[in-house]
Design an enzyme around this catalytic site. Structure first.
Site: not given
Ligand code: GLN
Length: 245
Positions: A94, A128, A194
């Site tokens: 990620c 998101r 993740h």
């Molecule tokens: N900051 C990054 C995003 O939101 C990755 C987030 C994460 O590792 N969950 O795209």
């Protein structure tokens, strides 16, 4: 034999069970009588590319990435590039995955990346990308379905030279549009899936262990089979969560 792991920025880049992924590698080595060592490299630390065979870079919020990116490029880029060119395994998840590319563009701000894979990440308008995901991945030993969870605002676009880690079966993947997930190059893997990525996907964990041991000891090791009933049940459960959504 010993699996030598280096956790990159373990105090900054470790959301979502990243430590659990490393612990899982440790257990799978111990259960087989394979030695295991894990060191950490934080801000300012230099890296010896020959001292470790599996490099791990976990997830992070935008602010964590901002904190480590310039330091990583300055103090670790060269060593990581040389380790990857020499067959070391690098798993980045990620936020860590985003930093493998050329840059992460957040509005006016450009967070620099390691440039180890031909990709760009941009925080585009839109929600998101969150949810359980299933990905068909192939690390040159036949296709497998990897189950996991993604949560990212950034959208990643692979360049012409980049090979994805897999194809999205369910979920958003790199950007919610092109059906691709992650990146792979030599033994480098970047993915949005993740933790607990490895406990849910024992094939991936063992593949990474074997590739890392191959780098150090020359021959691709035949890893002893383990009793994975619990892990396979976890995989089934995670797959169902993604596919039935
Ligand atoms: N900051 C990054 C995003 O939101 C990755 C987030 C994460 O590792 N969950 O795209």
């Amino acid at each position: 034999m010993e699996l030598r792991v280096l956790a990159l920025y373990p105090d900054q880049m470790n959301i979502y069970a990243d430590r659990g992924n490393i612990l899982f590698l440790q257990r799978r080595c111990e259960w087989r009588g394979i030695g295991f060592s894990c060191a950490g490299a934080g801000p300012g630390d230099r890296v010896d590319p020959a001292a470790h065979d599996l490099f791990y870079l976990g997830g992070g919020q935008d602010r964590d990435q901002r904190m480590v990116a310039a330091d990583m490029v300055e103090t670790k880029r060269e060593a990581l590039a040389s380790a990857v060119d020499d067959g070391a395994v690098l798993l980045a998840v990620c936020g860590g995955y985003q930093l493998l590319g050329h840059s992460y563009q957040l509005g006016e701000e450009r967070i620099p990346g390691l440039g180890l894979a031909d990709l760009e990440t941009v925080r585009e308008p839109g929600p998101r990308l969150i949810g359980n995901a299933a990905v068909r991945a192939d690390l040159d030993d036949g296709p497998r379905v990897i189950a996991g969870f993604e949560n990212h605002g950034g959208r990643t676009h692979l360049g012409g030279d980049a090979r994805p880690f897999g194809e999205v079966v369910k979920g958003f993947g790199n950007n919610g549009e092109d059906g691709l997930e992650g990146v792979q190059r030599d033994n480098l893997i970047g993915t949005y899936l993740h933790g607990p990525l490895l406990p849910k996907n024992t094939w991936l964990a063992d593949r990474l262990i074997a590739l890392a041991l191959e780098r150090r000891y020359g021959a691709f090791p035949e890893l002893e089979l383990l009793d994975d009933r619990m892990e396979l049940a976890a995989q089934q459960c995670a797959r169902r969560a993604a596919l039935d959504a």
